[in-house]
Design an enzyme around this catalytic site. Structure first.
Site, short mmCIF file in Angstrom:
data_model
loop_
_atom_site.label_atom_id
_atom_site.label_comp_id
_atom_site.label_asym_id
_atom_site.label_seq_id
_atom_site.Cartn_x
_atom_site.Cartn_y
_atom_site.Cartn_z
N SER A 62 -12.23 -3.93 -8.20
CA SER A 62 -12.48 -4.03 -7.72
C SER A 62 -12.81 -2.64 -6.44
O SER A 62 -12.56 -2.03 -5.93
CB SER A 62 -12.65 -5.34 -6.33
N ARG A 109 -5.81 -8.29 0.91
CA ARG A 109 -5.84 -7.39 -0.09
C ARG A 109 -5.17 -6.16 1.39
O ARG A 109 -5.57 -4.53 0.87
CB ARG A 109 -7.16 -6.75 0.11
N GLU A 120 -11.35 -0.26 -1.86
CA GLU A 120 -10.40 -1.06 -1.82
C GLU A 120 -9.25 -0.31 -3.09
O GLU A 120 -7.93 0.07 -2.01
CB GLU A 120 -10.49 -2.09 -3.17
C1 LIG Z 1 -9.39 -3.81 -14.50
C2 LIG Z 1 -8.61 -3.50 -12.87
C3 LIG Z 1 -8.70 -4.81 -12.59
C4 LIG Z 1 -8.18 -4.97 -11.06
N1 LIG Z 1 -7.39 -6.58 -11.02
C5 LIG Z 1 -7.47 -6.71 -9.23
C6 LIG Z 1 -7.00 -8.20 -9.34
O1 LIG Z 1 -7.77 -8.80 -9.31
N2 LIG Z 1 -6.60 -7.96 -7.55
C7 LIG Z 1 -6.48 -7.03 -7.23
O2 LIG Z 1 -5.54 -6.91 -5.97
N3 LIG Z 1 -5.93 -6.01 -7.99
C8 LIG Z 1 -6.55 -5.53 -9.31
N4 LIG Z 1 -6.68 -4.32 -9.06
C9 LIG Z 1 -5.98 -3.51 -8.66
C10 LIG Z 1 -4.69 -2.67 -8.78
O3 LIG Z 1 -4.49 -3.40 -10.42
C11 LIG Z 1 -3.82 -2.86 -8.15
O4 LIG Z 1 -3.98 -2.85 -6.75
C12 LIG Z 1 -1.85 -2.77 -8.49
O5 LIG Z 1 -1.15 -3.65 -7.37
C13 LIG Z 1 -1.95 -1.55 -8.74
O6 LIG Z 1 -0.67 -1.05 -9.66
P1 LIG Z 1 -0.20 0.06 -9.44
O7 LIG Z 1 1.22 0.72 -10.16
O8 LIG Z 1 -1.10 0.86 -10.91
O9 LIG Z 1 -0.93 1.13 -8.95
P2 LIG Z 1 -0.86 3.10 -8.34
O10 LIG Z 1 -2.47 2.96 -8.40
O11 LIG Z 1 -0.24 3.37 -8.36
O12 LIG Z 1 -0.63 3.22 -6.33
C14 LIG Z 1 -1.65 1.95 -5.61
C15 LIG Z 1 -0.90 2.69 -4.76
O13 LIG Z 1 0.26 2.53 -4.51
C16 LIG Z 1 0.97 3.17 -3.88
N5 LIG Z 1 2.51 2.60 -4.32
C17 LIG Z 1 2.62 2.75 -5.89
N6 LIG Z 1 4.06 2.07 -6.36
C18 LIG Z 1 4.20 2.35 -4.82
C19 LIG Z 1 6.34 2.01 -4.88
N7 LIG Z 1 7.18 1.40 -5.89
N8 LIG Z 1 5.99 1.76 -3.46
C20 LIG Z 1 5.31 2.10 -2.49
N9 LIG Z 1 4.03 3.14 -2.91
C21 LIG Z 1 3.76 2.88 -4.84
C22 LIG Z 1 0.43 4.19 -4.39
O14 LIG Z 1 1.51 5.93 -3.89
C23 LIG Z 1 -0.75 4.31 -4.06
O15 LIG Z 1 -0.97 4.46 -2.66
C24 LIG Z 1 -7.45 -4.07 -10.66
C25 LIG Z 1 -7.16 -2.96 -11.03
C26 LIG Z 1 -7.88 -2.14 -12.58
C27 LIG Z 1 -8.09 -1.57 -12.71
#
Ligand SMILES: Cc1cc2nc3c(=O)[nH]c(=O)nc-3n(C[C@H](O)[C@H](O)[C@H](O)COP(=O)(O)OP(=O)(O)OC[C@H]3O[C@@H](n4cnc5c(N)ncnc54)[C@H](O)[C@@H]3O)c2cc1C
Length: 345
Positions: A239, A161, A337
């Protein structure tokens, strides 16, 4: 180029439904637009928040006093085993397509919310797979150098992670990610015991890709880990705490407090401890409530905003109570996380 809008509330752009207004908000539909917007903001000394699907973000009630760039670049290119997706592509749609086209390597990452560009940031993972196993290159805008760079996987510093991007959050803006997804009708060896038993196979066996995806989606839905507007337990950031990794000496201390505690062995005598076990055994069961914030009724690690009426501070008060309770009972400090914006745990 899309227009900047002032004062947009960020709550609707996050899966927790939390967060105050953005100083300015703009949607960027291509890599070029993303780079132009971020570079101009950097020149002007304006803080930037890159927003994907908002599924790993806890944004303060005060919001973000700067420019929020919402990534909306689209496109997928395929060259042999290499699949390159623009940062704004939906992650699960890419996984679904890989499974449909018979490409192995990401099937266990089905149902994870968010966009492609965020997957390298925390090395997204689940059920024994993570993206470090398939990413071969990341195209990113390096804000410090002011140039677009192609980073090889080895330069991304992937760990559990974690990645070099998360270490130096904000330096790189991910524009596109290349995954090596070999043509194969079967999944990788099923590494995760719970998944193997759901599939009725032994750990290490391989199964048809579609079976792996279906089983993962089923398991995830049972834990409120697939976004579903009808399920209040999914109003979370996934998480909330990572599983702590304890060095041998710290593990020995925990053994005194909690003989026989569950663990996964790691190199050099270190152990990884399930955060969910620590939380439950510190007195915080599933469904534990503090005001309008609640631990998911299906998954101890998810802090939720079930009725969408909590504030960010109220959600964090619950998370702080849990963290402090675990520290007091077990002497282990849980680490969040999700990324905090304008606030801290
Ligand atoms: C119901 C649920 C289940 C989940 N299950 C998992 C799981 O099983 N495993 C897991 O690893 N994660 C899980 N997550 C967490 C999440 O889905 C992941 O971390 C996902 O990759 C975040 O993507 P996002 O586009 O929503 O990022 P955001 O929440 O929009 O951004 C997260 C971070 O990344 C940065 N960021 C976003 N896009 C970029 C980019 N293009 N360049 C640079 N920085 C960027 C943002 O500035 C921020 O710091 C879960 C979340 C939820 C709500």
């Amino acid at each position: 180029m899309t227009e900047r809008v002032a004062g947009v509330r960020l709550a609707p752009y996050t899966t927790l439904g939390l967060g105050g207004p953005a100083g300015a908000f703009v949607e960027a539909g291509s890599s070029e637009e993303i780079v132009e917007l971020v570079a101009a903001a950097d020149r002007a000394g304006e803080p930037v928040l890159v927003l994907g699907g908002g599924s790993n973000l806890v944004v303060s009630d005060e919001g973000f006093d700067g420019l929020v760039v919402r990534v909306a670049s689209r496109g997928v290119e395929v060259a042999g085993d290499l699949v390159t997706a623009q940062a704004g592509e939906d992650w699960d749609a890419l996984v679904e397509r890989a499974v449909r086209e018979g490409r192995s390597g990401v099937e266990c990452l089905s149902g994870i919310p968010g966009l492609v560009g965020s997957t390298p940031i925390q090395n997204v993972g689940a059920y024994g797979q993570d993206v470090s196993q398939t990413i071969t290159a990341v195209r990113a805008y390096d804000r410090r150098a002011g140039e677009v760079r192609d980073l090889a996987a080895e330069e991304c510093g992937f760990a559990y992670r974690h990645s070099a991007f998360k270490d130096d959050l904000g330096r790189y803006v991910v524009l596109a990610v290349t995954y090596e997804l070999a043509g194969d009708a079967l999944s990788g060896p099923v590494a995760y015991r719970e998944l193997a038993s759901r599939l009725g196979v032994a750990p290490g066996d391989r199964v048809p890709l579609a079976d792996a995806r279906a089983a993962v989606l089923e398991l995830r839905a049972g834990k409120g880990m697939v976004l579903d507007a009808a399920d209040p337990d999914t109003r979370s950031a996934g998480s909330f705490f990572t599983n702590p990794v304890l060095a041998a000496a710290r593990a020995a201390e925990l053994e005194l407090r909690a003989p026989g505690f569950p663990r996964w062995d790691m190199p050099e005598g270190a152990v990884k401890v399930p955060a969910a076990w620590l939380i439950e055994n510190a007195g915080f069961p599933k469904g534990y409530r503090r005001g309008p914030a609640r631990i998911s009724t299906k998954h101890t690690l998810a802090m939720t905003n079930p009725e969408m009426v909590a504030s960010t501070e109220e959600l964090l008060d619950l998370a702080r109570e849990v963290r402090d309770g675990v520290l007091e009972k077990f002497g282990v400090t849980l680490v969040n996380e999700p990324v905090m914006v304008g606030t801290r745990l």
